[in-house]
Design a protein around this motif. Structure first.
Motif, PDB file in Angstrom:
ATOM      1  N   LEU A 179       0.705  -1.355   0.067  1.00  0.00           N
ATOM      2  CA  LEU A 179      -0.001  -0.003  -0.077  1.00  0.00           C
ATOM      3  C   LEU A 179       0.811   1.220  -0.044  1.00  0.00           C
ATOM      4  N   HIS A 180       0.512   2.027  -1.160  1.00  0.00           N
ATOM      5  CA  HIS A 180       1.304   3.502  -1.029  1.00  0.00           C
ATOM      6  C   HIS A 180       0.074   4.537  -0.493  1.00  0.00           C
ATOM      7  N   TRP A 181      -0.032   4.794   0.436  1.00  0.00           N
ATOM      8  CA  TRP A 181      -0.798   5.872   1.013  1.00  0.00           C
ATOM      9  C   TRP A 181      -0.328   7.405   0.948  1.00  0.00           C
ATOM     10  N   LEU A 182      -0.845   7.969  -0.193  1.00  0.00           N
ATOM     11  CA  LEU A 182       0.112   9.335  -0.411  1.00  0.00           C
ATOM     12  C   LEU A 182      -1.218  10.293  -0.645  1.00  0.00           C
ATOM     13  N   PRO A 183      -1.923  11.067   0.233  1.00  0.00           N
ATOM     14  CA  PRO A 183      -2.992  11.727   0.121  1.00  0.00           C
ATOM     15  C   PRO A 183      -2.165  13.169   0.011  1.00  0.00           C
ATOM     16  N   GLU A 184      -2.814  14.189  -0.294  1.00  0.00           N
ATOM     17  CA  GLU A 184      -2.339  15.722  -0.338  1.00  0.00           C
ATOM     18  C   GLU A 184      -2.423  16.383   1.012  1.00  0.00           C
ATOM     19  N   GLN A 185      -1.800  17.299   1.297  1.00  0.00           N
ATOM     20  CA  GLN A 185      -1.985  17.819   2.498  1.00  0.00           C
ATOM     21  C   GLN A 185      -3.072  18.008   3.342  1.00  0.00           C
ATOM     22  N   LEU A 186      -3.061  18.416   4.627  1.00  0.00           N
ATOM     23  CA  LEU A 186      -4.032  18.600   5.432  1.00  0.00           C
ATOM     24  C   LEU A 186      -3.946  19.941   5.722  1.00  0.00           C
ATOM     25  N   VAL A 187      -4.600  21.143   5.670  1.00  0.00           N
ATOM     26  CA  VAL A 187      -4.642  22.329   6.016  1.00  0.00           C
ATOM     27  C   VAL A 187      -5.346  22.681   7.169  1.00  0.00           C
ATOM     28  N   SER A 188      -5.119  23.191   8.147  1.00  0.00           N
ATOM     29  CA  SER A 188      -5.777  23.401   9.454  1.00  0.00           C
ATOM     30  C   SER A 188      -6.185  24.996   9.408  1.00  0.00           C
ATOM     31  N   ALA A 189      -7.412  25.452   8.881  1.00  0.00           N
ATOM     32  CA  ALA A 189      -7.728  26.926   8.824  1.00  0.00           C
ATOM     33  C   ALA A 189      -7.962  27.455  10.065  1.00  0.00           C
ATOM     34  N   ARG A 190      -7.974  28.896  10.101  1.00  0.00           N
ATOM     35  CA  ARG A 190      -8.159  29.494  11.154  1.00  0.00           C
ATOM     36  C   ARG A 190      -9.837  29.217  11.843  1.00  0.00           C
ATOM     37  N   GLY A 191      -9.830  28.802  13.199  1.00  0.00           N
ATOM     38  CA  GLY A 191     -11.309  28.312  13.645  1.00  0.00           C
ATOM     39  C   GLY A 191     -11.469  27.163  13.538  1.00  0.00           C
ATOM     40  N   SER A 192     -10.882  26.343  12.842  1.00  0.00           N
ATOM     41  CA  SER A 192     -11.504  24.805  12.722  1.00  0.00           C
ATOM     42  C   SER A 192     -10.631  23.836  13.763  1.00  0.00           C
TER      43      SER A 192
ATOM     44  N   GLY B 223      -2.338  26.527   9.021  1.00  0.00           N
ATOM     45  CA  GLY B 223      -3.016  27.792   8.711  1.00  0.00           C
ATOM     46  C   GLY B 223      -2.900  28.000   7.184  1.00  0.00           C
ATOM     47  N   ARG B 224      -3.897  28.719   6.368  1.00  0.00           N
ATOM     48  CA  ARG B 224      -3.760  29.058   4.990  1.00  0.00           C
ATOM     49  C   ARG B 224      -2.758  30.126   5.057  1.00  0.00           C
ATOM     50  N   HIS B 225      -2.424  30.833   3.904  1.00  0.00           N
ATOM     51  CA  HIS B 225      -1.380  31.904   4.001  1.00  0.00           C
ATOM     52  C   HIS B 225      -1.870  33.243   4.867  1.00  0.00           C
ATOM     53  N   GLY B 226      -1.057  33.651   5.687  1.00  0.00           N
ATOM     54  CA  GLY B 226      -1.245  34.637   6.438  1.00  0.00           C
ATOM     55  C   GLY B 226      -2.003  34.694   7.470  1.00  0.00           C
ATOM     56  N   GLU B 227      -2.564  33.346   7.896  1.00  0.00           N
ATOM     57  CA  GLU B 227      -3.452  33.457   8.998  1.00  0.00           C
ATOM     58  C   GLU B 227      -2.963  32.357  10.027  1.00  0.00           C
ATOM     59  N   PRO B 228      -3.321  32.469  11.265  1.00  0.00           N
ATOM     60  CA  PRO B 228      -3.005  31.527  12.211  1.00  0.00           C
ATOM     61  C   PRO B 228      -3.635  30.168  11.999  1.00  0.00           C
ATOM     62  N   THR B 229      -3.093  28.900  12.766  1.00  0.00           N
ATOM     63  CA  THR B 229      -3.377  27.619  12.538  1.00  0.00           C
ATOM     64  C   THR B 229      -4.856  27.568  13.332  1.00  0.00           C
ATOM     65  N   GLY B 230      -5.695  26.580  12.951  1.00  0.00           N
ATOM     66  CA  GLY B 230      -6.944  25.987  13.692  1.00  0.00           C
ATOM     67  C   GLY B 230      -6.247  25.132  14.680  1.00  0.00           C
ATOM     68  N   ALA B 231      -7.141  24.592  15.646  1.00  0.00           N
ATOM     69  CA  ALA B 231      -6.737  23.538  16.415  1.00  0.00           C
ATOM     70  C   ALA B 231      -6.754  22.063  15.575  1.00  0.00           C
ATOM     71  N   LEU B 232      -5.726  21.365  15.838  1.00  0.00           N
ATOM     72  CA  LEU B 232      -5.365  20.352  15.180  1.00  0.00           C
ATOM     73  C   LEU B 232      -4.564  19.067  15.816  1.00  0.00           C
ATOM     74  N   THR B 233      -5.418  17.905  16.043  1.00  0.00           N
ATOM     75  CA  THR B 233      -4.550  16.813  16.631  1.00  0.00           C
ATOM     76  C   THR B 233      -4.606  15.783  15.799  1.00  0.00           C
ATOM     77  N   THR B 234      -3.328  15.086  15.709  1.00  0.00           N
ATOM     78  CA  THR B 234      -3.355  13.896  14.590  1.00  0.00           C
ATOM     79  C   THR B 234      -2.679  12.719  15.607  1.00  0.00           C
ATOM     80  N   ARG B 235      -3.285  11.326  15.033  1.00  0.00           N
ATOM     81  CA  ARG B 235      -2.540  10.349  15.742  1.00  0.00           C
ATOM     82  C   ARG B 235      -2.470   9.327  14.778  1.00  0.00           C
ATOM     83  N   LEU B 236      -1.165   8.824  14.624  1.00  0.00           N
ATOM     84  CA  LEU B 236      -0.811   7.760  13.700  1.00  0.00           C
ATOM     85  C   LEU B 236      -0.371   6.334  14.302  1.00  0.00           C
ATOM     86  N   THR B 237      -1.302   5.332  14.170  1.00  0.00           N
ATOM     87  CA  THR B 237      -0.881   4.048  14.935  1.00  0.00           C
ATOM     88  C   THR B 237      -0.651   3.117  13.920  1.00  0.00           C
TER      89      THR B 237
END
Length: 262
Positions: free
Chosen positions: A107-120, A145-159
């Motif tokens: 398996l090659h699992w190759l998604p595109e980026q995950l962008v955390s927008a402000r307020g998410s 964060g998108r260009h010029g904005e702070p990040t949203g709240a993001l938690t990722t877990r990889l097991t």
């Protein structure tokens, strides 16, 4: 109104040295499309976003079952953008990937980026179960964060479990509500793009790779099993992808040269 959607796919050998996709079920914003693969033995599935998602409160999931001997690449058309949504009381969104890879499967699992927008507020989980002879190439990228904005709240877990035993269990948290220091010099050091590249291959049992730096903002770490993990930070998505692509080419070329795999 929050969205709940689960897309499912199954890959299995087609009996002609290729891979069939007897199950390919799209749902809600997750549209799965079979696309042309540059490698004849591999099937390829591309995830197409059918609507803006995830918004806060959404529950999205992808379940993938790669049967013994099958070979599959999964990628995406565009980045996934986590958004706040129209209401402030919906709670976090969730996005789960549940991947099972059978004996001799790849398996090659190759998604595109995950962008955390402000307020998410997004909780993403990726769970992988590998058979002893399975091979996995997995890439995850988070853009804070998108260009010029702070990040949203993001938690990722990889097991990742191999042959029923833990191979990797990693959780990362960024943005509002994350533990202090997440954006400090010991973690991101001012960077806003972070990524991981995991390569698990039985060939590493006989020839494990040593830990080493891959430039000033990336490192390769061998795991307690036949796998290596590349972690990297960068100023933006383009620079991050360049680092991970170079690491991917080097690792796959090394496997082909040493063991005839990849």
């Amino acid at each position: 109104m929050s969205v709940r959607a689960t897309a499912r796919l199954r890959a299995e050998p087609d009996g002609r040295d290729g891979t069939a996709l007897p199950v390919l079920v799209s749902d809600g914003p997750l549209a799965l499309r079979r696309t042309r693969s540059p490698q004849a033995a591999y099937a390829r599935v591309t995830v197409v976003g059918a609507m803006s998602a995830p918004l806060n409160g959404d529950r999205l999931a992808i379940e993938a079952d790669i049967a013994d001997g099958a070979r599959l690449t999964v990628d995406a058309v565009a980045a996934t953008v986590a958004l706040p949504g129209p209401r402030a009381d919906t709670g976090p969104s969730t996005y789960g990937m549940d991947l099972t890879v059978g004996e001799g499967a790849v398996l090659h699992w190759l998604p595109e980026q995950l962008v955390s927008a402000r307020g998410s507020d997004l909780h993403q989980t990726t769970r992988v179960r590998l058979a002893p002879t399975a091979r996995l190439l997995l890439r995850e990228e988070q853009i804070l964060g998108r260009h010029g904005e702070p990040t949203g709240a993001l938690t990722t877990r990889l097991t990742v479990h191999r042959a029923g035993r833990p191979l990797l269990d990693q959780q990362l948290a960024y943005g509002p509500g994350a533990p202090g220091g997440w954006d400090g010099p010991a973690v991101l050091g001012g960077h806003r793009a972070v990524g991981q590249l995991l390569l698990a291959d039985p060939a590493f049992e006989d020839a494990p790779l040593p830990a080493r730096l891959l430039g000033p903002t990336a490192a390769l770490t061998p795991l307690a099993g036949p796998a290596v993990l590349v972690t990297a930070v960068a100023a933006d998505a383009r620079l991050l992808r360049a680092v991970l692509d170079e690491a991917m080419r080097e690792l796959l070329d090394g496997l082909k040269a040493d063991h005839g795999t990849g």
